[in-house]
Design a protein around this motif. Structure first.
Motif, PDB file in Angstrom:
ATOM      1  N   SER A  11     -69.021  73.095  71.454  1.00 26.56           N
ATOM      2  CA  SER A  11     -67.931  73.599  70.621  1.00 26.56           C
ATOM      3  C   SER A  11     -68.271  74.997  70.134  1.00 26.56           C
ATOM      4  O   SER A  11     -69.442  75.366  70.001  1.00 26.56           O
ATOM      5  CB  SER A  11     -67.679  72.673  69.426  1.00 26.56           C
ATOM      6  N   THR A  12     -67.233  75.786  69.873  1.00 29.26           N
ATOM      7  CA  THR A  12     -67.385  77.130  69.345  1.00 29.26           C
ATOM      8  C   THR A  12     -66.368  77.325  68.226  1.00 29.26           C
ATOM      9  O   THR A  12     -65.161  77.179  68.457  1.00 29.26           O
ATOM     10  CB  THR A  12     -67.146  78.204  70.430  1.00 29.26           C
ATOM     11  N   THR A  13     -66.845  77.623  67.039  1.00 31.29           N
ATOM     12  CA  THR A  13     -65.945  77.891  65.918  1.00 31.29           C
ATOM     13  C   THR A  13     -65.491  79.341  65.997  1.00 31.29           C
ATOM     14  O   THR A  13     -66.311  80.260  65.934  1.00 31.29           O
ATOM     15  CB  THR A  13     -66.641  77.616  64.578  1.00 31.29           C
ATOM     16  N   LEU A  14     -64.186  79.541  66.146  1.00 31.87           N
ATOM     17  CA  LEU A  14     -63.636  80.878  66.341  1.00 31.87           C
ATOM     18  C   LEU A  14     -63.194  81.531  65.038  1.00 31.87           C
ATOM     19  O   LEU A  14     -63.155  82.761  64.939  1.00 31.87           O
ATOM     20  CB  LEU A  14     -62.454  80.801  67.314  1.00 31.87           C
ATOM     21  N   SER A  15     -62.844  80.720  64.056  1.00 38.46           N
ATOM     22  CA  SER A  15     -62.484  81.229  62.722  1.00 38.46           C
ATOM     23  C   SER A  15     -62.542  80.055  61.758  1.00 38.46           C
ATOM     24  O   SER A  15     -62.936  78.951  62.142  1.00 38.46           O
ATOM     25  CB  SER A  15     -61.085  81.864  62.734  1.00 38.46           C
ATOM     26  N   ASP A  16     -62.121  80.251  60.517  1.00 34.66           N
ATOM     27  CA  ASP A  16     -62.155  79.167  59.536  1.00 34.66           C
ATOM     28  C   ASP A  16     -61.312  77.977  59.961  1.00 34.66           C
ATOM     29  O   ASP A  16     -61.611  76.835  59.588  1.00 34.66           O
ATOM     30  CB  ASP A  16     -61.658  79.668  58.173  1.00 34.66           C
ATOM     31  N   ASN A  17     -60.253  78.229  60.740  1.00 36.42           N
ATOM     32  CA  ASN A  17     -59.331  77.146  61.093  1.00 36.42           C
ATOM     33  C   ASN A  17     -59.066  77.007  62.596  1.00 36.42           C
ATOM     34  O   ASN A  17     -58.130  76.327  62.999  1.00 36.42           O
ATOM     35  CB  ASN A  17     -57.997  77.338  60.360  1.00 36.42           C
ATOM     36  N   ILE A  18     -59.906  77.636  63.432  1.00 33.79           N
ATOM     37  CA  ILE A  18     -59.738  77.532  64.882  1.00 33.79           C
ATOM     38  C   ILE A  18     -61.081  77.186  65.521  1.00 33.79           C
ATOM     39  O   ILE A  18     -62.103  77.807  65.216  1.00 33.79           O
ATOM     40  CB  ILE A  18     -59.198  78.834  65.495  1.00 33.79           C
ATOM     41  N   ILE A  19     -61.073  76.205  66.414  1.00 32.17           N
ATOM     42  CA  ILE A  19     -62.291  75.784  67.089  1.00 32.17           C
ATOM     43  C   ILE A  19     -61.966  75.416  68.538  1.00 32.17           C
ATOM     44  O   ILE A  19     -60.867  74.926  68.828  1.00 32.17           O
ATOM     45  CB  ILE A  19     -62.941  74.587  66.350  1.00 32.17           C
ATOM     46  N   SER A  20     -62.901  75.652  69.440  1.00 35.64           N
ATOM     47  CA  SER A  20     -62.712  75.299  70.847  1.00 35.64           C
ATOM     48  C   SER A  20     -63.817  74.359  71.303  1.00 35.64           C
ATOM     49  O   SER A  20     -64.931  74.358  70.758  1.00 35.64           O
ATOM     50  CB  SER A  20     -62.686  76.549  71.725  1.00 35.64           C
ATOM     51  N   PHE A  21     -63.507  73.554  72.332  1.00 32.66           N
ATOM     52  CA  PHE A  21     -64.437  72.589  72.904  1.00 32.66           C
ATOM     53  C   PHE A  21     -64.383  72.698  74.420  1.00 32.66           C
ATOM     54  O   PHE A  21     -63.348  73.050  74.992  1.00 32.66           O
ATOM     55  CB  PHE A  21     -64.067  71.154  72.506  1.00 32.66           C
ATOM     56  N   SER A  22     -65.480  72.346  75.085  1.00 32.44           N
ATOM     57  CA  SER A  22     -65.469  72.345  76.549  1.00 32.44           C
ATOM     58  C   SER A  22     -66.500  71.365  77.094  1.00 32.44           C
ATOM     59  O   SER A  22     -67.510  71.066  76.451  1.00 32.44           O
ATOM     60  CB  SER A  22     -65.749  73.745  77.096  1.00 32.44           C
ATOM     61  N   ALA A  23     -66.205  70.873  78.302  1.00 31.23           N
ATOM     62  CA  ALA A  23     -67.120  70.001  79.040  1.00 31.23           C
ATOM     63  C   ALA A  23     -66.892  70.251  80.522  1.00 31.23           C
ATOM     64  O   ALA A  23     -65.778  70.559  80.950  1.00 31.23           O
ATOM     65  CB  ALA A  23     -66.877  68.538  78.697  1.00 31.23           C
ATOM     66  N   ASP A  24     -67.952  70.125  81.319  1.00 26.32           N
ATOM     67  CA  ASP A  24     -67.866  70.400  82.750  1.00 26.32           C
ATOM     68  C   ASP A  24     -68.191  69.153  83.558  1.00 26.32           C
ATOM     69  O   ASP A  24     -68.971  68.294  83.127  1.00 26.32           O
ATOM     70  CB  ASP A  24     -68.850  71.508  83.156  1.00 26.32           C
ATOM     71  N   ASN A  25     -67.595  69.085  84.744  1.00 32.75           N
ATOM     72  CA  ASN A  25     -67.948  68.095  85.764  1.00 32.75           C
ATOM     73  C   ASN A  25     -67.888  66.656  85.252  1.00 32.75           C
ATOM     74  O   ASN A  25     -68.835  65.879  85.408  1.00 32.75           O
ATOM     75  CB  ASN A  25     -69.342  68.404  86.319  1.00 32.75           C
ATOM     76  N   LEU A  26     -66.749  66.311  84.649  1.00 37.63           N
ATOM     77  CA  LEU A  26     -66.542  64.927  84.245  1.00 37.63           C
ATOM     78  C   LEU A  26     -66.107  64.113  85.461  1.00 37.63           C
ATOM     79  O   LEU A  26     -65.295  64.556  86.267  1.00 37.63           O
ATOM     80  CB  LEU A  26     -65.465  64.841  83.163  1.00 37.63           C
ATOM     81  N   ARG A  27     -66.651  62.916  85.575  1.00 40.31           N
ATOM     82  CA  ARG A  27     -66.299  62.059  86.696  1.00 40.31           C
ATOM     83  C   ARG A  27     -64.953  61.383  86.465  1.00 40.31           C
ATOM     84  O   ARG A  27     -64.421  61.401  85.353  1.00 40.31           O
ATOM     85  CB  ARG A  27     -67.401  61.017  86.904  1.00 40.31           C
ATOM     86  N   ALA A  28     -64.407  60.792  87.505  1.00 41.50           N
ATOM     87  CA  ALA A  28     -63.128  60.090  87.382  1.00 41.50           C
ATOM     88  C   ALA A  28     -63.215  59.041  86.287  1.00 41.50           C
ATOM     89  O   ALA A  28     -64.190  58.286  86.208  1.00 41.50           O
ATOM     90  CB  ALA A  28     -62.756  59.447  88.718  1.00 41.50           C
ATOM     91  N   GLY A  29     -62.218  59.000  85.429  1.00 41.71           N
ATOM     92  CA  GLY A  29     -62.191  58.032  84.341  1.00 41.71           C
ATOM     93  C   GLY A  29     -62.937  58.468  83.101  1.00 41.71           C
ATOM     94  O   GLY A  29     -62.942  57.746  82.097  1.00 41.71           O
ATOM     95  N   GLU A  30     -63.585  59.625  83.142  1.00 37.37           N
ATOM     96  CA  GLU A  30     -64.316  60.120  81.978  1.00 37.37           C
ATOM     97  C   GLU A  30     -63.436  61.065  81.170  1.00 37.37           C
ATOM     98  O   GLU A  30     -62.558  61.748  81.717  1.00 37.37           O
ATOM     99  CB  GLU A  30     -65.605  60.822  82.403  1.00 37.37           C
ATOM    100  N   ASN A  31     -63.704  61.102  79.874  1.00 41.43           N
ATOM    101  CA  ASN A  31     -62.855  61.842  78.965  1.00 41.43           C
ATOM    102  C   ASN A  31     -63.653  62.790  78.081  1.00 41.43           C
ATOM    103  O   ASN A  31     -64.844  62.597  77.866  1.00 41.43           O
ATOM    104  CB  ASN A  31     -62.087  60.884  78.044  1.00 41.43           C
TER     105      ASN A  31
END
Length: 203
Positions: free
Chosen positions: A174-194
């Motif tokens: 996760s990366t906090t972009l400001s007091d009220n904005i945040i981003s998340f990321s994940a790579d290479n999730l397999r089928a059925g993964e969330n």
């Protein structure tokens, strides 16, 4: 045999990005950008997206959520779609019955609003959201999301989880972009993964 070339032509979800805006009324607006590679195996006419529209509280009481589709696009143009209500969910079928996709990359955008996604605690409120859902039978190259909270809804805490339902794996960032904005990321999730995300913020 060129295994990379073989893989590069396999059907897959290249990326799934969800832009989420939280309203002061606790309604959230979600804009999902889904990039796929289709070769006619599963993606024949388009894509399907299933979204839960019923929530269950700690006492087992079910509540129907207000859900509204705002727009559906393919490659930047309005796309035809139809919906089907199931057991506590709605499935969006994007595409036309008699129009089949040629092999290649496609970009889909589904925008909708939904209620009941904010949880209220004594000292903070929280949004808890499954970004890419349970209804995909293919792996994901990248899954990411950005949450924008109302002004004054300053972020207090955050977490993200990956894997199948109930997993506590934290193979995400996760990366906090400001007091009220945040981003998340994940790579290479397999089928059925969330990718599931949670953000606690000022009441």
């Amino acid at each position: 045999m060129n295994y990379f070339a073989l893989f590069s032509q396999s059907e897959r979800i290249i990326s799934f990005y969800s832009d989420i805006k939280v309203d002061t009324s606790s309604i959230i607006t979600v804009k999902e950008s889904i990039k796929i590679y289709a070769n006619g195996t599963l993606f024949k006419r388009g894509i399907t997206r299933t979204i839960p529209t019923v929530s269950t509280d700690s006492l087992g009481k079910k509540d129907n959520l207000d859900f509204k589709i705002l727009s559906v696009e393919r490659d930047g143009r309005n796309s035809k779609y139809q919906t089907e209500k199931g057991d506590g969910a709605i499935t969006i079928y994007v595409g036309e019955k008699d129009v089949f996709l040629n092999e290649g990359e496609y970009n889909y955008t589904i925008t909708y609003s939904i209620s009941g996604q904010i949880r209220f605690f004594e000292n903070y409120d929280e949004i808890y959201w499954n970004v890419n859902g349970f209804d995909w039978a293919l792996p994901f190259g990248e899954v990411s999301s950005q949450i924008t909270l109302p002004i004054g809804g300053n972020i207090i805490q955050s977490a993200c989880y990956t894997g199948r339902y109930g997993s506590s794996s934290t193979n995400c960032s996760s990366t906090t972009l400001s007091d009220n904005i945040i981003s998340f990321s994940a790579d290479n999730l397999r089928a059925g993964e969330n990718l599931t995300i949670a953000v606690g913020f000022d009441k």
